[in-house]
Motif scaffolding. Structure first.
Motif, PDB file in Angstrom:
ATOM      1  N   ALA A   2       0.853  -1.220   0.051  1.00 33.86           N
ATOM      2  CA  ALA A   2      -0.080   0.040  -0.036  1.00 33.86           C
ATOM      3  C   ALA A   2       0.727   1.528   0.028  1.00 33.86           C
ATOM      4  O   ALA A   2       0.192   2.366  -0.455  1.00 33.86           O
ATOM      5  CB  ALA A   2      -0.821  -0.107   1.278  1.00 33.86           C
ATOM      6  N   HIS A   3       2.148   1.157   0.425  1.00 33.49           N
ATOM      7  CA  HIS A   3       2.942   2.315   0.498  1.00 33.49           C
ATOM      8  C   HIS A   3       3.766   2.515  -0.753  1.00 33.49           C
ATOM      9  O   HIS A   3       4.728   3.395  -0.810  1.00 33.49           O
ATOM     10  CB  HIS A   3       3.803   2.249   1.885  1.00 33.49           C
ATOM     11  N   GLU A   4       3.853   1.670  -1.838  1.00 33.19           N
ATOM     12  CA  GLU A   4       4.525   1.653  -2.903  1.00 33.19           C
ATOM     13  C   GLU A   4       4.084   3.040  -3.904  1.00 33.19           C
ATOM     14  O   GLU A   4       3.111   3.432  -3.782  1.00 33.19           O
ATOM     15  CB  GLU A   4       4.414   0.490  -3.757  1.00 33.19           C
ATOM     16  N   PRO A   5       5.101   3.595  -4.383  1.00 34.65           N
ATOM     17  CA  PRO A   5       4.768   4.706  -5.282  1.00 34.65           C
ATOM     18  C   PRO A   5       3.863   4.086  -6.426  1.00 34.65           C
ATOM     19  O   PRO A   5       4.093   2.983  -6.841  1.00 34.65           O
ATOM     20  CB  PRO A   5       6.126   5.345  -5.664  1.00 34.65           C
ATOM     21  N   VAL A   6       2.902   4.878  -7.008  1.00 32.17           N
ATOM     22  CA  VAL A   6       2.237   4.536  -7.912  1.00 32.17           C
ATOM     23  C   VAL A   6       2.011   5.798  -9.105  1.00 32.17           C
ATOM     24  O   VAL A   6       1.706   6.684  -8.777  1.00 32.17           O
ATOM     25  CB  VAL A   6       0.650   4.247  -7.457  1.00 32.17           C
ATOM     26  N   ASP A  23       4.592   8.783  -0.803  1.00 33.50           N
ATOM     27  CA  ASP A  23       4.701   9.374   0.395  1.00 33.50           C
ATOM     28  C   ASP A  23       3.306  10.197   0.855  1.00 33.50           C
ATOM     29  O   ASP A  23       3.379  11.130   1.456  1.00 33.50           O
ATOM     30  CB  ASP A  23       5.884  10.542   0.399  1.00 33.50           C
ATOM     31  N   GLY A  24       2.194   9.589   0.376  1.00 33.08           N
ATOM     32  CA  GLY A  24       0.971  10.000   0.853  1.00 33.08           C
ATOM     33  C   GLY A  24       0.540  11.458   0.102  1.00 33.08           C
ATOM     34  O   GLY A  24      -0.460  11.973   0.422  1.00 33.08           O
ATOM     35  N   ARG A  25       1.290  11.761  -0.957  1.00 32.88           N
ATOM     36  CA  ARG A  25       0.698  13.044  -1.661  1.00 32.88           C
ATOM     37  C   ARG A  25       0.684  12.753  -3.286  1.00 32.88           C
ATOM     38  O   ARG A  25       1.430  11.934  -3.642  1.00 32.88           O
ATOM     39  CB  ARG A  25       1.283  14.155  -1.500  1.00 32.88           C
ATOM     40  N   VAL A  26      -0.068  13.514  -4.013  1.00 33.53           N
ATOM     41  CA  VAL A  26      -0.136  13.251  -5.414  1.00 33.53           C
ATOM     42  C   VAL A  26       0.568  14.616  -5.870  1.00 33.53           C
ATOM     43  O   VAL A  26       0.277  15.630  -5.558  1.00 33.53           O
ATOM     44  CB  VAL A  26      -1.809  13.225  -5.867  1.00 33.53           C
ATOM     45  N   GLN A 377      -5.464  12.996 -12.058  1.00 36.40           N
ATOM     46  CA  GLN A 377      -5.709  13.440 -10.614  1.00 36.40           C
ATOM     47  C   GLN A 377      -6.424  12.387  -9.831  1.00 36.40           C
ATOM     48  O   GLN A 377      -6.130  11.912  -8.908  1.00 36.40           O
ATOM     49  CB  GLN A 377      -6.117  14.773 -10.430  1.00 36.40           C
ATOM     50  N   GLY A 378      -7.643  12.122 -10.593  1.00 37.90           N
ATOM     51  CA  GLY A 378      -8.476  11.157  -9.963  1.00 37.90           C
ATOM     52  C   GLY A 378      -8.060   9.961  -9.745  1.00 37.90           C
ATOM     53  O   GLY A 378      -8.246   9.083  -8.855  1.00 37.90           O
ATOM     54  N   ALA A 379      -7.311   9.123 -10.691  1.00 36.18           N
ATOM     55  CA  ALA A 379      -6.854   7.863 -10.997  1.00 36.18           C
ATOM     56  C   ALA A 379      -5.777   7.632  -9.675  1.00 36.18           C
ATOM     57  O   ALA A 379      -5.638   6.737  -9.185  1.00 36.18           O
ATOM     58  CB  ALA A 379      -6.158   7.674 -12.274  1.00 36.18           C
ATOM     59  N   ALA A 380      -4.773   8.755  -9.399  1.00 41.60           N
ATOM     60  CA  ALA A 380      -3.981   8.833  -8.267  1.00 41.60           C
ATOM     61  C   ALA A 380      -4.641   8.596  -7.027  1.00 41.60           C
ATOM     62  O   ALA A 380      -4.285   8.004  -6.207  1.00 41.60           O
ATOM     63  CB  ALA A 380      -3.015  10.101  -8.394  1.00 41.60           C
ATOM     64  N   ALA A 381      -5.953   9.501  -6.854  1.00 42.49           N
ATOM     65  CA  ALA A 381      -6.601   9.418  -5.759  1.00 42.49           C
ATOM     66  C   ALA A 381      -7.128   8.135  -5.392  1.00 42.49           C
ATOM     67  O   ALA A 381      -7.191   7.619  -4.301  1.00 42.49           O
ATOM     68  CB  ALA A 381      -7.477  10.684  -5.558  1.00 42.49           C
ATOM     69  N   TRP A 382      -7.494   7.695  -6.674  1.00 43.00           N
ATOM     70  CA  TRP A 382      -8.294   6.079  -6.494  1.00 43.00           C
ATOM     71  C   TRP A 382      -7.367   5.123  -6.144  1.00 43.00           C
ATOM     72  O   TRP A 382      -7.342   4.095  -5.139  1.00 43.00           O
ATOM     73  CB  TRP A 382      -8.672   5.863  -7.921  1.00 43.00           C
ATOM     74  N   GLY A 384      -4.944   5.543  -4.184  1.00 46.52           N
ATOM     75  CA  GLY A 384      -4.577   5.485  -2.724  1.00 46.52           C
ATOM     76  C   GLY A 384      -5.419   5.256  -1.836  1.00 46.52           C
ATOM     77  O   GLY A 384      -5.562   5.126  -0.471  1.00 46.52           O
ATOM     78  N   THR A 385      -6.629   4.437  -2.403  1.00 47.42           N
ATOM     79  CA  THR A 385      -7.904   3.971  -1.606  1.00 47.42           C
ATOM     80  C   THR A 385      -7.754   2.534  -1.844  1.00 47.42           C
ATOM     81  O   THR A 385      -8.568   1.910  -2.898  1.00 47.42           O
ATOM     82  CB  THR A 385      -9.306   4.616  -2.134  1.00 47.42           C
ATOM     83  N   ALA A 386      -7.003   1.805  -1.159  1.00 47.23           N
ATOM     84  CA  ALA A 386      -6.965   0.219  -1.080  1.00 47.23           C
ATOM     85  C   ALA A 386      -8.244  -0.403  -0.422  1.00 47.23           C
ATOM     86  O   ALA A 386      -7.998  -1.598  -0.243  1.00 47.23           O
ATOM     87  CB  ALA A 386      -5.638  -0.106  -0.786  1.00 47.23           C
ATOM     88  N   THR A 387      -9.072   0.335   0.195  1.00 41.47           N
ATOM     89  CA  THR A 387     -10.132  -0.394   1.213  1.00 41.47           C
ATOM     90  C   THR A 387     -11.017  -1.176   0.535  1.00 41.47           C
ATOM     91  O   THR A 387     -11.528  -2.006   1.142  1.00 41.47           O
ATOM     92  CB  THR A 387     -10.776   0.881   1.874  1.00 41.47           C
ATOM     93  N   GLU A 388     -11.067  -1.282  -0.810  1.00 42.10           N
ATOM     94  CA  GLU A 388     -12.068  -1.903  -1.490  1.00 42.10           C
ATOM     95  C   GLU A 388     -11.696  -3.117  -2.417  1.00 42.10           C
ATOM     96  O   GLU A 388     -12.393  -3.620  -3.034  1.00 42.10           O
ATOM     97  CB  GLU A 388     -12.929  -1.111  -2.336  1.00 42.10           C
ATOM     98  N   ARG A 389     -10.479  -3.406  -2.379  1.00 39.00           N
ATOM     99  CA  ARG A 389      -9.779  -4.211  -3.596  1.00 39.00           C
ATOM    100  C   ARG A 389      -8.866  -4.978  -2.790  1.00 39.00           C
ATOM    101  O   ARG A 389      -7.642  -5.421  -3.192  1.00 39.00           O
ATOM    102  CB  ARG A 389      -8.905  -3.114  -4.499  1.00 39.00           C
ATOM    103  N   TYR A 390      -9.243  -5.906  -1.869  1.00 40.14           N
ATOM    104  CA  TYR A 390      -8.463  -6.876  -1.381  1.00 40.14           C
ATOM    105  C   TYR A 390      -9.480  -8.002  -0.679  1.00 40.14           C
ATOM    106  O   TYR A 390     -10.582  -7.882  -0.591  1.00 40.14           O
ATOM    107  CB  TYR A 390      -7.486  -6.396  -0.378  1.00 40.14           C
ATOM    108  N   SER A 391      -8.880  -9.266  -0.428  1.00 38.40           N
ATOM    109  CA  SER A 391      -9.568 -10.226   0.269  1.00 38.40           C
ATOM    110  C   SER A 391      -8.877 -10.582   1.381  1.00 38.40           C
ATOM    111  O   SER A 391      -7.560 -10.498   1.408  1.00 38.40           O
ATOM    112  CB  SER A 391      -9.736 -11.323  -0.782  1.00 38.40           C
ATOM    113  N   VAL A 392      -9.454 -10.994   2.616  1.00 38.67           N
ATOM    114  CA  VAL A 392      -8.905 -11.578   3.810  1.00 38.67           C
ATOM    115  C   VAL A 392      -8.893 -12.707   4.007  1.00 38.67           C
ATOM    116  O   VAL A 392      -9.783 -13.456   3.259  1.00 38.67           O
ATOM    117  CB  VAL A 392      -9.553 -10.860   5.000  1.00 38.67           C
TER     118      VAL A 392
END
Length: 805
Positions: A2-6, A23-26, A377-382, A384-392
């Motif tokens: 989740a902390h990798e640069p994208v 580093d948490g910014r776009v 800009q929107g793709a970069a913001a998206w 940064g939101t990894a909350t919906e794209r994983y399985s536990v």
């Protein structure tokens, strides 16, 4: 993870944009040549390399036939795009653009970037082959994890002009770009943070409706208004008066302007000039009600007003409104339930578009901070939101715990990469692996909220997986060693600790911090070739480090390096396969020592052991053997009757026999095309990697056993080399005396075996364990033995490791 640069890349028809999430910014990434956030989606072939963006635009007027823009619309077409004397598939041009963006972003960030989100039109549905072409283009540009995101969905995450939408509101995203129109119906959700999230209810698109189409309509109108003079100017003839046609040619240009080929080139140049003029007219009419301008190239005055432009564009705008209404109907929503219509894309700056939308959706129009950068800009913001794209992971009770995951969208996917390995301790929120779903999206596999230790992995990177598959075993009280994998009995095979790695020296490449896109070790262990960004560098390997020998300002596709360490390499310059030649380059000096003519695209090549001949395989599966002193064709064979898997083909040192994968087996034939009998008692059904032995008529390949390598000779003897710690090998190297063989797996493990004396014919001799092992901190890019077989050299993308055997 989740902390990798994208990198967030909006690949557009006329211009593209790229944002970096790190580093948490776009932050947006400017094109270095144009000093603008907008990167022209344009390329130009200059005879030796492919120029991208503004440098390509600068060459357009002088060399119009070598220029190509708006190639996004050609994605998926089988016919290549011709640029002067070279030709490319559209996806190759996309790769060139992405490579340039990635190189500039890495320069700014100072570290490698291997993950990206590429936006695509909403019309690229799950089964659309263009999705795979975009992903492949990103991977070819050096990005190992490429995600796709529909453009209107990305726009929904862009910074808004004005107050944010309240939770629970329906918003229609209206994205009118340069090449396509896209729409998406979204609903804002509860805001867990300052940015909030969105739910996508549906999306739609028009592939043939964009700003480019308006430019075409406007150019046609300008031709009508210019009358016979402008029409005649667009079709230059050999006897046309230069004074009537615009600028007068002089000097060498005038000499080139005669003849049918020059006329075609001049006609293309004038068509491009008209297109650029119409494009500028369109932008000016967004802020001016009426324009009168002088078309300098044609020497003619032309005028137009905004009302006429609105008439021309009305049919296109009407189609976009109808597309939005159809989307609302499909989603079961009416326009009166919308909270806003969000305008995205440069074409929405046109007053005619805004007026039509205000009439269709009165009082609902909202904007973003920058319509042309909103998607990136929107793709970069998206991203940064990894909350919906994983399985536990699902965890049953027990000491030895198997883990499985549920996958969305049909429950199947391809395992791209492991982030953990046997023996690794992991935290409660660890990301175990990255998966590509059947719709092309990326999905993370995460831990189940409890820390633990990995005991065993049950699927390799690249394999297909399904929901519920047992992929990982964790929770052993004693960590499983690398020698106890895949159900082997404890103590039956050597443990990792039984074989201590020998000493090695790590030498940084360049500054040691930059990741190189390709690292090639030349056989013999004395020279290294690296590629990064837009350059190729040759190095000499010394005990105290790497010494740069030469540098070329273009990237080559290296298809062979050999001649038993005689420092020769087959290095086609970018586009060589289409430029109809293969160059032979001296690795010591970087000079081109010769070239052989060639038809088609070069897939692979090989030198004879004495360095006098060169074999080249074309994309039509035609094999030719050339004499390097003169370029004569000595042997030619048509191998198209064999359904080769990929581009893999290897030849023995005498260039008499060839081996190549077909399906799940390996075919061996004479270079004249006659198939030979398969080696006895040997089943080869993992031919992902083939290697020719350096002095005998023999070959090595990945075995049907995952932890083994098979080596066989045409006289019938064969070896199967085992190592229980080895995952399927993807790199092979053999010493010049054929005494040692090394293999590397995707996890960075390298195993070295001593090859036994030949067994009797028709017998497979088993070698149960490797002689030495070494584990590298990152994946190995290439392997080579030193000239005297006392050292093994392994290259990562930052270091050269010299291993004293």
């Amino acid at each position: 993870m989740a902390h990798e640069p994208v990198l967030a890349i909006d690949f557009g028809t006329s211009t593209s944009a790229v944002a970096l999430l790190a580093d948490g910014r776009v932050r947006m990434v400017k094109e270095p040549s144009g000093d603008s956030w907008a990167w022209p989606s344009a390329v130009s072939w200059d005879g030796s390399r492919l120029l991208v963006g503004t440098p390509a635009e600068h060459r357009k007027a002088m060399y119009p036939s070598s220029f190509r823009g708006e190639f996004k619309r050609n994605l998926g077409e089988s016919a290549p795009l011709v640029l002067g004397d070279a030709s490319y598939q559209a996806e190759q041009l996309v790769t060139a653009l992405i490579s340039a963006m990635r190189g500039e972003a890495e320069r700014l960030y100072g570290r490698p970037i291997t993950r990206a989100v590429l936006t695509c039109p909403a019309s690229y549905g799950p089964g659309d082959p263009r999705r795979g072409l975009l992903i492949g283009a990103g991977e070819a540009a050096g990005l190992t994890a490429v995600d796709l995101l529909p453009e209107p969905v990305a726009a929904a995450f862009a910074p808004l002009a004005g107050a944010a939408f309240e939770p629970g509101r329906l918003v229609l995203v209206y994205d009118f770009g340069g090449g396509t129109f896209d729409a998406a119906l979204i609903r804002t959700t509860e805001q867990d943070d300052a940015e909030g999230t969105v739910e996508v209810l549906g999306h739609a698109a028009l592939d043939d409706c964009g700003g480019h189409d308006i430019d075409v309509l406007l150019a046609e109108e300008l031709v009508r208004r210019g009358g016979a003079a402008l029409s005649s100017w667009l079709r230059p003839g050999p006897e046309q008066d230069d004074e009537k046609g615009g600028a007068k040619a002089s000097g060498r240009s005038a000499a080139k302007s005669s003849g049918p080929t020059a006329n075609a080139e001049d006609g293309l140049r004038r068509t491009l000039d008209l297109g650029d003029f119409a494009h500028r007219f369109k932008h000016r009419l967004s802020v001016e009600a009426e324009i009168e301008d002088f078309f300098r190239s044609a020497g003619l005055p032309v005028g137009l007003d905004r009302a006429r432009l609105a008439e021309l564009t009305a049919p296109l705008v009407t189609r976009t409104v109808a597309c939005c209404r159809d989307l609302l109907d499909r989603c079961g929503r009416s326009a009166d339930r919308l909270a806003a219509v969000l305008l995205v894309g440069g074409t929405t700056r046109m007053p005619a578009v805004r007026d039509a939308l205000e009439q269709a959706f009165p009082g609902l129009l909202r904007g973003v901070e920058d319509p042309e950068l909103a998607v990136a800009q929107g793709a970069a913001a998206w991203a940064g939101t990894a909350t919906e794209r994983y399985s536990v992971a699902g965890r049953p009770a027990g000491l030895s715990v198997p883990l499985s995951w549920e996958l969305p969208g049909g429950g199947t996917g391809k395992l791209l990469q492991w982030y953990v390995g046997p023996g690794d301790d992991y935290p409660a929120d660890a990301v175990f692996a990255l998966v590509r779903l059947t719709d092309g999206g990326l999905w993370e596999l995460r831990a189940d909220g409890r820390p633990g230790r990995v005991a065993q992995l049950h699927s390799e990177a690249g394999s297909d997986i399904s929901s519920g598959d047992w992929l990982v075993t964790t929770g052993r009280d004693e960590p499983a060693g690398r020698g106890r994998r895949r159900g082997t009995r404890a103590g039956a095979l050597p443990s990792w600790e039984d074989l201590a790695p020998p000493p090695s020296t790590a030498l940084p490449i360049g500054d040691g911090a930059t990741a190189y896109g390709r690292v090639l070790l030349v056989p013999g262990g004395r020279h290294v070739v690296t590629q990064h960004g837009q350059g190729t560098v040759g190095w000499e390997l010394n005990p105290d480090g790497l010494k740069p020998l030469w540098e070329l300002p273009s990237v080559f596709r290296v298809v062979s390096a050999g001649c038993s360490g005689t420092l020769l390499a087959v290095v086609p310059v970018e586009g060589t396969g289409h430029a109809q030649r293969v160059d032979v380059v001296d690795v010591v000096s970087g000079e081109v020592r010769g070239s052989v003519p060639f038809d088609g695209a070069c897939l692979t090549a090989a030198f004879s052991s004495d360095g006098t001949r060169l074999a080249v395989l074309s994309n039509q599966r035609r094999l030719r053997i050339f004499a390097l002193a003169g370029g004569d064709v000595l042997t030619e064979a048509d191998l198209s009757r064999y359904s080769m898997t990929g581009e893999q083909l290897v030849l023995d040192p005498a260039l008499e026999f060839a081996a190549f994968p077909v399906g799940n087996s390996v075919i061996i034939c004479h270079v004249q095309g006659r198939q030979l009998a398969q080696p006895p008692h040997l089943t080869v059904n993992d031919p992902r990697k083939l290697l020719a032995l350096p002095s005998t008529a023999g070959f090595a390949s990945g075995s049907s056993v995952p932890q083994a390598v098979d080596v066989w000779s045409l006289d019938g003897h064969a070896f199967r080399l085992h190592d229980p710690a080895l995952v399927k090998p993807h790199l092979l190297a053999v010493s010049a005396d054929e005494r040692l063989l090394a293999a590397a797996d995707p996890g960075g493990l390298v195993a070295v075996w001593e090859l036994p004396h030949p067994a009797t014919a028709d017998e497979v001799r088993e070698v149960p364990r490797s002689a030495q092992r070494m584990l590298f901190p990152m994946p190995v890019r290439d392997l080579a033995f030193g000239a005297d077989a006392t050292t093994l050299i392994a290259a990562t993308d930052r270091e050269i490791h010299v291993w004293d055997l």
